[in-house]
Design a protein around this motif. Structure first.
Motif, PDB file in Angstrom:
ATOM      1  N   ASP A  13       0.811  -1.218   0.000  1.00  0.00           N
ATOM      2  CA  ASP A  13       0.000   0.000   0.000  1.00  0.00           C
ATOM      3  C   ASP A  13       0.845   1.269   0.000  1.00  0.00           C
ATOM      4  N   SER A  14       2.158   1.139   0.192  1.00  0.00           N
ATOM      5  CA  SER A  14       3.041   2.301   0.203  1.00  0.00           C
ATOM      6  C   SER A  14       3.588   2.582  -1.197  1.00  0.00           C
ATOM      7  N   VAL A  15       3.311   3.800  -1.696  1.00  0.00           N
ATOM      8  CA  VAL A  15       3.850   4.198  -2.990  1.00  0.00           C
ATOM      9  C   VAL A  15       5.375   4.222  -2.938  1.00  0.00           C
ATOM     10  N   VAL A  16       5.920   4.621  -1.801  1.00  0.00           N
ATOM     11  CA  VAL A  16       7.381   4.690  -1.648  1.00  0.00           C
ATOM     12  C   VAL A  16       7.998   3.303  -1.753  1.00  0.00           C
ATOM     13  N   VAL A  17       7.408   2.313  -1.059  1.00  0.00           N
ATOM     14  CA  VAL A  17       7.949   0.953  -1.087  1.00  0.00           C
ATOM     15  C   VAL A  17       7.814   0.355  -2.487  1.00  0.00           C
ATOM     16  N   ARG A  18       6.662   0.562  -3.121  1.00  0.00           N
ATOM     17  CA  ARG A  18       6.510   0.041  -4.481  1.00  0.00           C
ATOM     18  C   ARG A  18       7.537   0.663  -5.410  1.00  0.00           C
ATOM     19  N   GLY A  19       7.803   1.942  -5.217  1.00  0.00           N
ATOM     20  CA  GLY A  19       8.817   2.612  -6.044  1.00  0.00           C
ATOM     21  C   GLY A  19      10.202   2.061  -5.790  1.00  0.00           C
ATOM     22  N   LEU A  20      10.529   1.795  -4.523  1.00  0.00           N
ATOM     23  CA  LEU A  20      11.824   1.215  -4.186  1.00  0.00           C
ATOM     24  C   LEU A  20      11.990  -0.150  -4.841  1.00  0.00           C
ATOM     25  N   LEU A  21      10.971  -0.990  -4.702  1.00  0.00           N
ATOM     26  CA  LEU A  21      11.046  -2.322  -5.293  1.00  0.00           C
ATOM     27  C   LEU A  21      11.138  -2.254  -6.813  1.00  0.00           C
ATOM     28  N   ARG A  22      10.363  -1.357  -7.414  1.00  0.00           N
ATOM     29  CA  ARG A  22      10.390  -1.214  -8.873  1.00  0.00           C
ATOM     30  C   ARG A  22      11.779  -0.767  -9.346  1.00  0.00           C
ATOM     31  N   ASN A  23      12.387   0.163  -8.630  1.00  0.00           N
ATOM     32  CA  ASN A  23      13.714   0.650  -9.021  1.00  0.00           C
ATOM     33  C   ASN A  23      14.761  -0.462  -8.972  1.00  0.00           C
ATOM     34  N   ILE A  24      14.638  -1.351  -7.988  1.00  0.00           N
ATOM     35  CA  ILE A  24      15.584  -2.475  -7.881  1.00  0.00           C
ATOM     36  C   ILE A  24      15.351  -3.480  -8.997  1.00  0.00           C
ATOM     37  N   ILE A  25      14.097  -3.856  -9.193  1.00  0.00           N
ATOM     38  CA  ILE A  25      13.770  -4.951 -10.110  1.00  0.00           C
ATOM     39  C   ILE A  25      13.963  -4.557 -11.566  1.00  0.00           C
ATOM     40  N   GLU A  26      13.573  -3.340 -11.924  1.00  0.00           N
ATOM     41  CA  GLU A  26      13.592  -2.957 -13.337  1.00  0.00           C
ATOM     42  C   GLU A  26      14.997  -2.780 -13.907  1.00  0.00           C
ATOM     43  N   LYS A  27      16.011  -2.816 -13.065  1.00  0.00           N
ATOM     44  CA  LYS A  27      17.392  -2.735 -13.555  1.00  0.00           C
ATOM     45  C   LYS A  27      17.860  -4.058 -14.156  1.00  0.00           C
ATOM     46  N   ASP A  29      17.191  -7.408 -16.591  1.00  0.00           N
ATOM     47  CA  ASP A  29      16.423  -7.894 -17.741  1.00  0.00           C
ATOM     48  C   ASP A  29      15.753  -9.241 -17.479  1.00  0.00           C
ATOM     49  N   ASP A  30      16.242  -9.985 -16.501  1.00  0.00           N
ATOM     50  CA  ASP A  30      15.656 -11.304 -16.240  1.00  0.00           C
ATOM     51  C   ASP A  30      14.465 -11.237 -15.288  1.00  0.00           C
ATOM     52  N   LEU A  31      14.070 -10.023 -14.906  1.00  0.00           N
ATOM     53  CA  LEU A  31      12.903  -9.831 -14.047  1.00  0.00           C
ATOM     54  C   LEU A  31      11.958  -8.845 -14.710  1.00  0.00           C
ATOM     55  N   ASP A  32      10.662  -9.111 -14.638  1.00  0.00           N
ATOM     56  CA  ASP A  32       9.674  -8.269 -15.304  1.00  0.00           C
ATOM     57  C   ASP A  32       8.477  -8.055 -14.382  1.00  0.00           C
ATOM     58  N   ILE A  33       8.196  -6.797 -14.038  1.00  0.00           N
ATOM     59  CA  ILE A  33       7.035  -6.491 -13.203  1.00  0.00           C
ATOM     60  C   ILE A  33       5.796  -6.456 -14.092  1.00  0.00           C
ATOM     61  N   VAL A  34       4.874  -7.386 -13.835  1.00  0.00           N
ATOM     62  CA  VAL A  34       3.686  -7.489 -14.681  1.00  0.00           C
ATOM     63  C   VAL A  34       2.471  -6.814 -14.049  1.00  0.00           C
ATOM     64  N   ALA A  35       2.540  -6.526 -12.735  1.00  0.00           N
ATOM     65  CA  ALA A  35       1.424  -5.866 -12.057  1.00  0.00           C
ATOM     66  C   ALA A  35       1.912  -5.299 -10.738  1.00  0.00           C
ATOM     67  N   ALA A  36       1.236  -4.235 -10.291  1.00  0.00           N
ATOM     68  CA  ALA A  36       1.530  -3.636  -8.989  1.00  0.00           C
ATOM     69  C   ALA A  36       0.208  -3.224  -8.360  1.00  0.00           C
ATOM     70  N   ALA A  37      -0.034  -3.670  -7.136  1.00  0.00           N
ATOM     71  CA  ALA A  37      -1.311  -3.411  -6.463  1.00  0.00           C
ATOM     72  C   ALA A  37      -1.063  -2.771  -5.104  1.00  0.00           C
ATOM     73  N   VAL A  55       4.959 -13.487  -6.332  1.00  0.00           N
ATOM     74  CA  VAL A  55       4.278 -12.315  -5.774  1.00  0.00           C
ATOM     75  C   VAL A  55       5.065 -11.833  -4.567  1.00  0.00           C
ATOM     76  N   LEU A  56       5.317 -10.542  -4.508  1.00  0.00           N
ATOM     77  CA  LEU A  56       5.976  -9.912  -3.367  1.00  0.00           C
ATOM     78  C   LEU A  56       4.900  -9.121  -2.639  1.00  0.00           C
ATOM     79  N   MET A  57       4.477  -9.602  -1.456  1.00  0.00           N
ATOM     80  CA  MET A  57       3.267  -9.072  -0.813  1.00  0.00           C
ATOM     81  C   MET A  57       3.547  -8.497   0.574  1.00  0.00           C
ATOM     82  N   ASP A  58       3.035  -7.297   0.792  1.00  0.00           N
ATOM     83  CA  ASP A  58       3.084  -6.668   2.102  1.00  0.00           C
ATOM     84  C   ASP A  58       2.104  -7.377   3.043  1.00  0.00           C
ATOM     85  N   VAL A  59       2.369  -7.280   4.337  1.00  0.00           N
ATOM     86  CA  VAL A  59       1.497  -7.909   5.330  1.00  0.00           C
ATOM     87  C   VAL A  59       0.308  -7.016   5.666  1.00  0.00           C
TER      88      VAL A  59
END
Length: 376
Positions: A13-27, A29-37, A55-59
């Motif tokens: 639910d945190s925009v900051v955490v989703r942004g952090l994870l996206r910045n790490i993963i999108e660097k 090529d062998d990982l692809d974010i297909v959805a973010a909720a 799935v990487l899920m917050d508690v």
């Protein structure tokens, strides 16, 4: 050969955490974010639409929390692979442990403002878990080309995704074998430990030592769950704690566990550096127990990522007189890393499905033959 990227879904639910994870993963090529909720309800809808590999899920989230979303996802897809993320708090630890019991494949502690020496940085740990657990069929692969031990005569060969050579059981075990039971586990371990220990004779008067790779704060809940589900008195280990037969001792997060030499035996906790990027480390525990119990150790390596426990197991089996080593087989492991490492090195006396390991331990404690030493 081209390998398709691991398809990842982020739920936080945190925009900051989703942004952090996206910045790490999108660097990568062998990982692809297909959805973010941002909540569990959206996550369930997106999972059905995109069928991600991992799935990487917050508690803690609004509308539907992580535990509720996990249950719903597993109803929809029992094979879903979900990693739960939580803060390093007692409340976060308890909830995440519940998630592991429900069916999450692993957990990941969110980075905090405090500097915690966990061996791997958050980014390294995140990438390792996504790649290992997200690959179709890749989660059960052992490390490639482990060294082959110069073993005494072998019993036979059997194939578990590769030829596994089993060591011959000792012809004669001493009357006081074993003096202790040691267990190492990582990914998938909390559920495997309960299933295994449920099958172990409760009248077995041996101390049981467990190193499970788990973040700080989780070991108390693991001990409580093991005691509740198996009937064994179980403890989060403390420095100087008296070791009693028939009791279970679990290494606390961020402490290596062993046993002080001498009589009576007492728990030894140390704050040394990570070993194999792990703290607590199975290798550290086994080295200590081998010295404390003088080559009369029965060791079981259960499901887990990496190869922690491999080198100490090898030393114990190759150099020790009466140490016995059992590994969980590939088919029943969530990740065939730790058990695969010892199995493929030819140092195991048996490689068995999880459901058969408890009975094998009971027979060895009674100094009986365990019969067929491989999975059928």
């Amino acid at each position: 050969m081209d390998v398709s990227p691991v398809r990842v879904m982020l739920v936080d639910d945190s925009v900051v955490v989703r942004g952090l994870l996206r910045n790490i993963i999108e660097k990568h090529d062998d990982l692809d974010i297909v959805a973010a909720a941002a909540d569990g309800q959206t996550a369930l809808r997106d999972y059905r639409a995109h069928r991600p590999d991992i799935v990487l899920m917050d508690v803690e989230m609004p509308h539907m929390d992580g535990l509720s979303a996990l249950r719903e996802i597993l109803v929809h897809d029992p094979e879903a692979r979900v990693i739960m993320c939580s803060s390093l708090t007692q409340a976060g630890a308890e909830t995440t442990y519940q998630a592991l019991h429900i069916g999450a494949v692993d957990c990941l502690a969110k980075p905090s403002s405090k500097s915690i020496d966990r061996g791997l940085t958050f980014e390294q740990e995140l990438l390792l878990k996504l790649r290992t657990l997200g690959r179709h069929g890749g989660a059960k692969r052992a490390p490639s080309s482990p060294p082959v031990s110069k073993a005494p005569p072998v019993l036979h060969q059997h194939k578990f995704g590769g030829d596994v050579v089993l060591r011959r059981m000792p012809d004669h075990l001493p009357p006081n074998f074993p003096l202790a039971l040691a267990i190492g586990a990582s990914t998938g371990g909390p559920k495997a430990l309960v299933e295994f220990l449920t099958g172990v004779d409760k009248n077995m008067m041996l101390p049981i030592f467990i190193t499970q790779h788990i973040p700080p704060g989780f070991s108390r809940f693991l001990a409580e769950n093991i005691e509740r589900k198996t009937g064994f008195p179980a403890h989060e280990a403390e420095e100087g704690m008296l070791v009693s037969p028939g009791h279970v001792y679990i290494a606390p997060g961020q402490k290596h566990m062993g046993v002080h030499k001498g009589i009576p035996k007492r728990i030894a906790l140390t704050d040394g550096p990570p070993v194999n990027f792990c703290k607590p480390s199975v290798d550290v525990m086994l080295d200590s127990l081998e010295h404390a119990y003088g080559g009369h150790l029965l060791t079981v390596i259960l499901t887990g990522m990496g190869a922690d426990g491999h080198m100490s197991s090898r030393r114990m089996v190759v150099d020790g007189t009466h140490n016995i080593l059992i590994a969980q087989d590939e088919e029943t492991s969530v990740v065939w890393g730790m058990p695969g490492a010892v199995a493929k090195d030819g140092i195991c006396h048996a490689v068995l499905p999880l459901s058969r390991i408890g009975a094998a331990v009971n027979k060895l404690v009674r100094r009986e033959s365990i019969g067929d030493h491989h999975a059928n």
